[in-house]
Each structure stands twice: as C-alpha cells, then as structure tokens.
Design an enzyme around this catalytic site. Sequence first.
Site, PDB file in Angstrom:
ATOM      1  N   HIS A   1     -57.574  33.113  -5.363  1.00  0.00           N
ATOM      2  CA  HIS A   1     -58.177  31.679  -5.316  1.00  0.00           C
ATOM      3  C   HIS A   1     -59.524  31.663  -5.826  1.00  0.00           C
ATOM      4  O   HIS A   1     -60.519  31.443  -5.067  1.00  0.00           O
ATOM      5  CB  HIS A   1     -58.208  31.220  -3.816  1.00  0.00           C
ATOM      6  CG  HIS A   1     -56.919  31.261  -3.000  1.00  0.00           C
ATOM      7  ND1 HIS A   1     -55.971  30.508  -3.461  1.00  0.00           N
ATOM      8  CD2 HIS A   1     -56.426  32.055  -1.859  1.00  0.00           C
ATOM      9  CE1 HIS A   1     -54.988  30.391  -2.424  1.00  0.00           C
ATOM     10  NE2 HIS A   1     -55.247  31.496  -1.627  1.00  0.00           N
TER      11      HIS A   1
ATOM     12  N   HIS B   1     -50.621  38.409  -2.013  1.00  0.00           N
ATOM     13  CA  HIS B   1     -49.932  37.573  -0.756  1.00  0.00           C
ATOM     14  C   HIS B   1     -48.488  38.021  -0.799  1.00  0.00           C
ATOM     15  O   HIS B   1     -48.073  37.937   0.300  1.00  0.00           O
ATOM     16  CB  HIS B   1     -50.009  36.243  -1.131  1.00  0.00           C
ATOM     17  CG  HIS B   1     -51.228  35.558  -1.114  1.00  0.00           C
ATOM     18  ND1 HIS B   1     -52.122  35.618  -0.129  1.00  0.00           N
ATOM     19  CD2 HIS B   1     -51.644  34.440  -2.020  1.00  0.00           C
ATOM     20  CE1 HIS B   1     -53.160  34.756  -0.386  1.00  0.00           C
ATOM     21  NE2 HIS B   1     -52.837  33.982  -1.152  1.00  0.00           N
TER      22      HIS B   1
ATOM     23  N   CYS C   1     -50.324  43.355  -1.558  1.00  0.00           N
ATOM     24  CA  CYS C   1     -51.190  44.118  -0.725  1.00  0.00           C
ATOM     25  C   CYS C   1     -50.539  45.045   0.052  1.00  0.00           C
ATOM     26  O   CYS C   1     -49.505  44.699   0.794  1.00  0.00           O
ATOM     27  CB  CYS C   1     -52.341  43.276   0.227  1.00  0.00           C
ATOM     28  SG  CYS C   1     -53.290  44.287   1.005  1.00  0.00           S
TER      29      CYS C   1
ATOM     30  N   HIS D   1     -48.309  28.760   3.960  1.00  0.00           N
ATOM     31  CA  HIS D   1     -49.172  29.743   3.059  1.00  0.00           C
ATOM     32  C   HIS D   1     -48.252  30.712   2.507  1.00  0.00           C
ATOM     33  O   HIS D   1     -47.074  31.228   2.906  1.00  0.00           O
ATOM     34  CB  HIS D   1     -50.143  30.307   4.248  1.00  0.00           C
ATOM     35  CG  HIS D   1     -51.030  31.433   3.373  1.00  0.00           C
ATOM     36  ND1 HIS D   1     -50.803  32.699   2.960  1.00  0.00           N
ATOM     37  CD2 HIS D   1     -52.534  31.156   3.113  1.00  0.00           C
ATOM     38  CE1 HIS D   1     -51.937  33.055   2.334  1.00  0.00           C
ATOM     39  NE2 HIS D   1     -52.963  32.082   2.613  1.00  0.00           N
TER      40      HIS D   1
ATOM     41  N   GLU E   1     -48.385  33.756   1.586  1.00  0.00           N
ATOM     42  CA  GLU E   1     -48.093  34.942   2.214  1.00  0.00           C
ATOM     43  C   GLU E   1     -47.030  34.752   3.364  1.00  0.00           C
ATOM     44  O   GLU E   1     -46.021  35.805   3.638  1.00  0.00           O
ATOM     45  CB  GLU E   1     -49.339  35.506   3.260  1.00  0.00           C
ATOM     46  CG  GLU E   1     -49.243  37.120   3.742  1.00  0.00           C
ATOM     47  CD  GLU E   1     -50.307  37.333   4.829  1.00  0.00           C
ATOM     48  OE1 GLU E   1     -51.484  37.399   4.142  1.00  0.00           O
ATOM     49  OE2 GLU E   1     -49.824  37.775   5.645  1.00  0.00           O
TER      50      GLU E   1
ATOM     51  N   THR F   1     -51.736  37.902   7.805  1.00  0.00           N
ATOM     52  CA  THR F   1     -52.840  38.804   7.879  1.00  0.00           C
ATOM     53  C   THR F   1     -54.276  38.363   8.213  1.00  0.00           C
ATOM     54  O   THR F   1     -55.298  38.961   8.684  1.00  0.00           O
ATOM     55  CB  THR F   1     -52.929  39.571   6.568  1.00  0.00           C
ATOM     56  OG1 THR F   1     -53.074  38.696   5.599  1.00  0.00           O
ATOM     57  CG2 THR F   1     -51.834  40.467   6.394  1.00  0.00           C
TER      58      THR F   1
ATOM     59  N   SER G   1     -60.149  28.462  -1.113  1.00  0.00           N
ATOM     60  CA  SER G   1     -59.931  29.499  -0.473  1.00  0.00           C
ATOM     61  C   SER G   1     -60.248  29.307   1.175  1.00  0.00           C
ATOM     62  O   SER G   1     -61.141  29.137   1.569  1.00  0.00           O
ATOM     63  CB  SER G   1     -60.793  30.567  -0.969  1.00  0.00           C
ATOM     64  OG  SER G   1     -61.120  31.476   0.032  1.00  0.00           O
TER      65      SER G   1
ATOM     66  N   ASN H   1     -60.032  31.622   3.558  1.00  0.00           N
ATOM     67  CA  ASN H   1     -61.033  32.579   4.310  1.00  0.00           C
ATOM     68  C   ASN H   1     -62.461  32.125   3.894  1.00  0.00           C
ATOM     69  O   ASN H   1     -63.003  32.534   4.724  1.00  0.00           O
ATOM     70  CB  ASN H   1     -60.690  34.072   3.891  1.00  0.00           C
ATOM     71  CG  ASN H   1     -61.131  34.489   2.403  1.00  0.00           C
ATOM     72  OD1 ASN H   1     -62.186  34.964   2.526  1.00  0.00           O
ATOM     73  ND2 ASN H   1     -60.017  34.259   1.553  1.00  0.00           N
TER      74      ASN H   1
HETATM   75  S1  SF4 Z   1     -57.237  40.405   3.367  1.00  0.00           S
HETATM   76 FE1  SF4 Z   1     -56.357  42.345   4.116  1.00  0.00          FE
HETATM   77  S2  SF4 Z   1     -54.300  42.062   3.700  1.00  0.00           S
HETATM   78 FE2  SF4 Z   1     -55.270  40.332   2.662  1.00  0.00          FE
HETATM   79  S3  SF4 Z   1     -55.266  41.385   0.665  1.00  0.00           S
HETATM   80 FE3  SF4 Z   1     -57.204  41.747   1.425  1.00  0.00          FE
HETATM   81  S4  SF4 Z   1     -56.849  43.766   2.303  1.00  0.00           S
HETATM   82 FE4  SF4 Z   1     -54.861  42.941   2.084  1.00  0.00          FE
END
Ligand code: SF4
Length: 283
Positions: A41, A76, A98, A126, A128, A166, A222, A224
């Site tokens: 992102h 993802h 990941c 999402h 993921e 996650t 994003s 996060n």
């Molecule tokens: S946040 Fe954690 S699960 Fe997601 S891509 Fe990064 S290391 Fe992997």
Amino acid sequence: MEVITAKTAGFCFGVKRAVEKVYDQVNHGKKEIYTYGPIIHNEEVVSDLESKGVKVLESRKELEQLQSGTVIIRSHGVGKKIYQMIEEKGLELVDATCPYVRKIHRIVREKSEQGSQIIIIGNDTHPEVEGIKGWCVHPAIVVADRMQAEALKLPEGSKICVVSQTTFNYNKFKNLVEIIDKKGYDIDVINTICSATEERQLEAGELADKVDAMIVIGGKSSSNTQKLFEICKANCVNTYYIQTLDDLELYSLPPVNCVGITAGASTPNYLIKEVQKYVRNEL
Ligand code: SF4
C-alpha cells in the site's frame, strides 16, 4: 532539536521480503512481470516498479485474461483457486506470501479438513482474509466486531477453530473470542496476530507520549498506518499523517524540541530517511 525514529518504523519482514522479490525479478531482466494487486500500500513504490515495467493486476478477471508472464503474489496471500489458475494458465509464479500468512492457510486447511468450522476474526473484505477464506474446505465465518460475535449461531457443541487476520488488534481479538467462548462450542483458538504490528503500535504510542510532535509516514489507504496515526494522535496532539515529504512541507509545524517519527509497514526506508533529514535541517 532532537529527532527520534521508532526502531520498528517501516517495512515489516513480510513486506520487505515481498518487495525484494519483485525487484529481484526486475534486476534479473525478467519481462512481463505482474503483481496480483499492488505489492504494497504505497503509491511511491508501486509507481517506481511501474516505471520499471511491473504491472498490477487489479482483479481476478485481469488474471484470467493473462496469456503469459510472471505473476507475483503479494504478502497478503491468496486463496487456493488463484494458485490453480496461475498453474493452469502456464504462468510463472513467484510466491511472496508472508510465511506468517501461509501458516494461517495451513491451519485453516487442516482444521477445516478435520471438520472444524473456521471463524476468522478480521475484516471480511481485506485481501488477506479473502485469501484465508480460500483455503477453507467449507465456507469460513468472518467476525469483525462485537455485534457479529454476539450474532454467531451454530449448533451447541460445534467444533470451531478461531484464527485472526494478522493485523487485527489483540485486545479486540481477545474480547471477541471471550464472547464466542461463552456459546458452548468445542473451541480451538489460535492467535495468528503478527507481533510486528503489535510491536510497531506499542513503540509508536510510547514514542508519541514523550515527544512534542509526531510524524506518521504511510500511504493513505494503508490500514496499519491509519491505526498508527490514531494511536499517536491519542498520545500527542501534534501528530501529522504524511505520505511523502511534500505533504510535510505543506504543514507549518510548531516550534518544538523533540520530534518523533514512525511509519507504516509499507513505507520504504528512503522516505523515512528523507523526512528525518528534512526535520533535522528545517525545524
Ligand atoms: S505484518 Fe506480519 S504477517 Fe503481515 S506481512 Fe508483515 S510480517 Fe507478515
């Protein structure tokens, strides 16, 4: 002027690995490189890759229409059907899922094969979560909030396996599991929250609490980074959300003694460095 940059600012392990895999393909002179969805992102990184010939497949339909080339799956992850489609079409696959997400795929496949109803705590739309759903033998149930957890209705004694997206907030996960746990199911809870997110959020909150101004760098879409911004804002009123240095130049930051910097999981290191340098020199 003191500038403190969070140690956990920027790419997490999974995103770093995924981006490196794309640049590896470019550096090896590969032609016709596609990522299934933007690799991260972050518009800066995506447009840099585009300038090097990497195209983004925006939908499943675009993948269906592809005749040749290399398809890179981002961190993802995706559901089983997408792997099958890539194989059937004879396309080359580079899997940058990941490993933490791959682990969830394995868990839900095995548990659903053993007859458990999979419950995913996360955001249904999402990518993921879409991918995780795609590894369940029977349709998974996604629970995002209290209301959905309370509304969950399965026959008493049902065997269920609860996993999490996650990047889900740990306290929210715990609260939702508590609600589900009271319903008399045969419950197996596997906490699949990635610690990278938690550590970044914890450090950001602590840093925001001790500085006079806080800068959060990351893409506007994003989630996060948005969460980081919320956490920092709650601890420091002078918190600024920027995508690039240009955004920071538009703000007139108040005179302060100490500035903290953090960045979302998709923010490249060079952007963090640029902001650090600017803050040191200009403020
Ligand atoms: S946040 Fe954690 S699960 Fe997601 S891509 Fe990064 S290391 Fe992997």
